[in-house]
Write a protein that holds these residues in place. Structure first.
Motif, PDB file in Angstrom:
ATOM      1  N   THR A  50      65.324  43.906 -18.386  1.00 29.46           N
ATOM      2  CA  THR A  50      66.594  44.520 -17.991  1.00 29.46           C
ATOM      3  C   THR A  50      67.456  44.844 -19.208  1.00 29.46           C
ATOM      4  O   THR A  50      68.152  45.865 -19.232  1.00 29.46           O
ATOM      5  N   ILE A  95      66.168  48.017 -20.768  1.00 29.95           N
ATOM      6  CA  ILE A  95      66.574  49.192 -19.986  1.00 29.95           C
ATOM      7  C   ILE A  95      68.030  49.546 -20.277  1.00 29.95           C
ATOM      8  O   ILE A  95      68.379  50.715 -20.462  1.00 29.95           O
ATOM      9  N   LYS A  96      68.883  48.532 -20.336  1.00 24.42           N
ATOM     10  CA  LYS A  96      70.303  48.772 -20.608  1.00 24.42           C
ATOM     11  C   LYS A  96      70.511  49.409 -21.974  1.00 24.42           C
ATOM     12  O   LYS A  96      71.370  50.272 -22.152  1.00 24.42           O
ATOM     13  N   PRO A 136      62.275  55.304  -8.110  1.00 24.38           N
ATOM     14  CA  PRO A 136      61.885  53.905  -8.359  1.00 24.38           C
ATOM     15  C   PRO A 136      60.476  53.586  -7.878  1.00 24.38           C
ATOM     16  O   PRO A 136      59.766  52.795  -8.515  1.00 24.38           O
ATOM     17  N   GLU A 186      60.845  41.469  -9.003  1.00 26.19           N
ATOM     18  CA  GLU A 186      61.429  41.832 -10.296  1.00 26.19           C
ATOM     19  C   GLU A 186      61.008  43.238 -10.715  1.00 26.19           C
ATOM     20  O   GLU A 186      61.798  43.983 -11.304  1.00 26.19           O
ATOM     21  N   LYS A 189      63.243  45.588  -8.813  1.00 27.36           N
ATOM     22  CA  LYS A 189      64.596  45.633  -9.371  1.00 27.36           C
ATOM     23  C   LYS A 189      64.626  46.425 -10.677  1.00 27.36           C
ATOM     24  O   LYS A 189      65.528  47.246 -10.900  1.00 27.36           O
ATOM     25  N   ALA A 190      63.641  46.193 -11.540  1.00 28.46           N
ATOM     26  CA  ALA A 190      63.587  46.901 -12.820  1.00 28.46           C
ATOM     27  C   ALA A 190      63.374  48.397 -12.601  1.00 28.46           C
ATOM     28  O   ALA A 190      63.955  49.230 -13.312  1.00 28.46           O
ATOM     29  N   GLN A 236      66.606  49.882 -11.580  1.00 29.49           N
ATOM     30  CA  GLN A 236      67.543  49.923 -12.703  1.00 29.49           C
ATOM     31  C   GLN A 236      67.240  51.105 -13.623  1.00 29.49           C
ATOM     32  O   GLN A 236      68.144  51.869 -13.984  1.00 29.49           O
ATOM     33  N   LEU A 237      65.974  51.256 -13.995  1.00 28.10           N
ATOM     34  CA  LEU A 237      65.600  52.370 -14.867  1.00 28.10           C
ATOM     35  C   LEU A 237      65.747  53.700 -14.134  1.00 28.10           C
ATOM     36  O   LEU A 237      66.206  54.690 -14.712  1.00 28.10           O
ATOM     37  N   ASN A 291      67.809  54.481 -11.655  1.00 23.87           N
ATOM     38  CA  ASN A 291      69.217  54.851 -11.489  1.00 23.87           C
ATOM     39  C   ASN A 291      69.829  55.364 -12.787  1.00 23.87           C
ATOM     40  O   ASN A 291      70.699  56.236 -12.776  1.00 23.87           O
ATOM     41  N   LYS A 292      69.372  54.818 -13.908  1.00 24.79           N
ATOM     42  CA  LYS A 292      69.931  55.220 -15.197  1.00 24.79           C
ATOM     43  C   LYS A 292      69.493  56.629 -15.590  1.00 24.79           C
ATOM     44  O   LYS A 292      70.242  57.353 -16.262  1.00 24.79           O
ATOM     45  N   TRP A 335      67.898  58.960 -13.260  1.00 23.26           N
ATOM     46  CA  TRP A 335      67.346  59.487 -12.013  1.00 23.26           C
ATOM     47  C   TRP A 335      67.032  60.977 -12.082  1.00 23.26           C
ATOM     48  O   TRP A 335      65.930  61.408 -11.732  1.00 23.26           O
TER      49      TRP A 335
END
Length: 239
Positions: free
Chosen positions: A7, A10-11, A161, A179, A182-183, A186-187, A189-190, A192
């Motif tokens: 995570t 990714i951030k 996703p 997990e 979720k990952a 996260q990626l 959405n960042k 998309w």
């Protein structure tokens, strides 16, 4: 890499570059087109028994009771059988799909890095990994059904996703199915819009295989999967 490290990567990752991923995907396709074809053929072969599992009893029932077709309804015994067999069919198909797609992405990595390791199409069936493939396959199925339930519009969101899940599974076996999900969100959405664009455009390019007497699509279909490898690679390494 554990979930926290994933995570964080990714951030801290830079925005994905559409043009770079597209061009590298085309170049890598030149190295893995045969592996893509073999992956597609193996998918057909491995899911075939599950079709027999479902349609075999229906065919047998139709032969033993031809009037069933005219009644347009199944016998109670066949209905009970379908209650058991259809979930097995779905679970089997989803497991095969996730395992082989992940194996293909792993092969893409080997070819991209000029690794001498052999292509292992059954990697995610071995050593109990099929259980993780099954779990992830059921999650993919659930998200697909949820997207379809949202008037079909939700599937446009979930396709990003869902597409990323095989990459996180292929390259980070330390993550659980939850997990990985979720990952992937996260990626997704960042980035998309970029990822969605790559999926659609590369999918359309892959469809050009129909020009070659329709048989060509068997060789180009997996081209649409290659950008997922570079998306994961760039997101995990570009900080």
């Amino acid at each position: 890499m554990n979930f926290e490290q994933t995570t964080t990567s990714i951030k801290e990752s830079k925005p994905l570059e559409f043009g770079s991923i597209f061009s590298r995907s085309i170049e890598l396709f030149k190295k893995v087109w045969l592996q893509g074809f073999l992956t597609l053929m193996l998918t057909f072969i491995l899911i075939l028994p599950f079709y027999f599992l479902v349609y075999g009893p229906i065919l047998a029932a139709g032969i033993s009771d031809p009037e069933m077709i005219g009644r347009e309804e199944m016998s109670p015994a066949l209905t009970r059988a379908m209650v058991v067999l259809v979930p097995l069919f779905i679970a089997g198909v989803m497991t095969v799909s996730v395992a082989l797609n992940s194996a293909f992405l792993r092969i893409c990595m080997l070819k991209d890095t000029n690794s001498t390791k052999p292509d292992d199409y059954f990697y995610f069936f071995k050593d109990g990994r099929w259980k993780d493939s099954l779990k992830l396959g059921l999650i993919v199925l659930g998200l697909s059904l949820l997207g379809a339930a949202l008037c079909g519009i939700g599937i446009f969101y979930f396709i990003v996703p869902i597409s990323l899940m095989s990459a996180f599974y292929a390259f980070n076996e330390n993550l659980s199915a939850t997990e990985i999900t979720k990952a992937s969100f996260q990626l997704g959405n960042k980035n998309w819009l970029t990822i969605f664009g790559l999926i659609i455009v590369m999918g359309l390019v892959a469809e050009l295989g129909v020009i070659l007497c329709f048989v060509g699509i068997l060789f180009t279909a997996m081209l649409g999967k290659i950008p997922i490898y570079f998306i994961y690679k760039d997101a995990m390494k570009n900080k």
